[in-house]
Scaffold this active site. Sequence first.
Site, short mmCIF file in Angstrom:
data_model
loop_
_atom_site.label_atom_id
_atom_site.label_comp_id
_atom_site.label_asym_id
_atom_site.label_seq_id
_atom_site.Cartn_x
_atom_site.Cartn_y
_atom_site.Cartn_z
N ASN A 213 0.83 -1.20 0.00
CA ASN A 213 0.00 0.00 0.00
C ASN A 213 0.87 1.25 0.00
OD1 ASN A 213 -2.07 -1.82 0.21
ND2 ASN A 213 -2.34 -1.53 2.43
N ASP B 87 -0.62 4.26 1.04
CA ASP B 87 -1.51 5.23 1.69
C ASP B 87 -0.99 5.79 3.02
OD1 ASP B 87 -3.63 2.37 2.42
OD2 ASP B 87 -1.98 3.17 3.60
N HIS C 192 6.04 -0.68 -2.81
CA HIS C 192 5.49 -0.09 -4.04
C HIS C 192 5.54 1.44 -3.99
CE1 HIS C 192 3.05 -3.94 -5.12
NE2 HIS C 192 4.33 -4.07 -5.32
N CYS D 25 12.45 11.82 -8.42
CA CYS D 25 12.97 12.48 -9.62
C CYS D 25 13.33 11.41 -10.65
CB CYS D 25 14.23 13.30 -9.28
SG CYS D 25 14.98 14.01 -10.76
#
Length: 230
Positions: free
Chosen positions: A89, A91, A106, A114
């Site tokens: 996740n 979040d 992830h 960048c």
Amino acid sequence: MPKIVILTGAGISAESGLGTFRDEGGLWAQHRIEDVATPEGFARNPQLVVDFYNARRAQAAEASPNAAHVALAQLEAAMPGDVLIVTQNVDGLHEKAGSSNVLHMHGQLDSALCAACDHRWEATLKMTVGQTCPACYQPTARPDIVWFGEIPYYMEEIEMRLSEADIFAAIGTSGNVYPAAGFVQAAAAYGALTVELNLEPSMVVSQFDETHFGPASETVPKWVEGLLKA
Ligand code: APR
């Protein structure tokens, strides 16, 4: 104290109001993966991708951790140094609940990356296309999200921690996406007890020693209570 590695997926945040990917009406029913979750999609239409993650970042900023996130934070507090969360996740709800030993394989919505020099920095609520990197000053900011076809973060550390785990648990993940879906096999090969806590059987449910089906806000606190009593 047992060393515990916990993999989490979108299902642990479902009861915090954040959509999962593959459930009915999930994110991948609303958006094409190739448009919003691949480097090619970003190259083709960066505005669409920046808008997609700005919307998810704003939603995550409003979301609160649920009892499952809180229970995992309590487990870490009770067993300092022995609990690692590897989350798919982005979040930030594990940290909001108080967990601190978290690997974001992830990436994260609240950081920017960048594309030119790999510098990462705290993202503002709204990213713009061609935003300047504060390190190399090129207009190459992108969401700090690992897209399909890209290599997840922390893989070496994750493999090392799986080899040391006494318990491996997977919470709220469908087992559709590798390498995360393969962690249970690796942990089992190293002799860990493997536990799946999910609303319904995942694609890799047969590889788990134990399963607890139901909403994470119910199954995870009960599971943690059992661990702390043992
Ligand atoms: N409690 C527990 N599990 C739940 C709940 C809930 N309240 N609601 C849904 N689930 C389960 C679903 O049954 C499903 O198995 O959570 C799982 C969510 O699966 P996915 O939507 O596939 O999400 P996830 O497994 O995290 O996806 C993995 O795929 O698209 C990529 O990068 C993306 O990190 C994501 C990865």
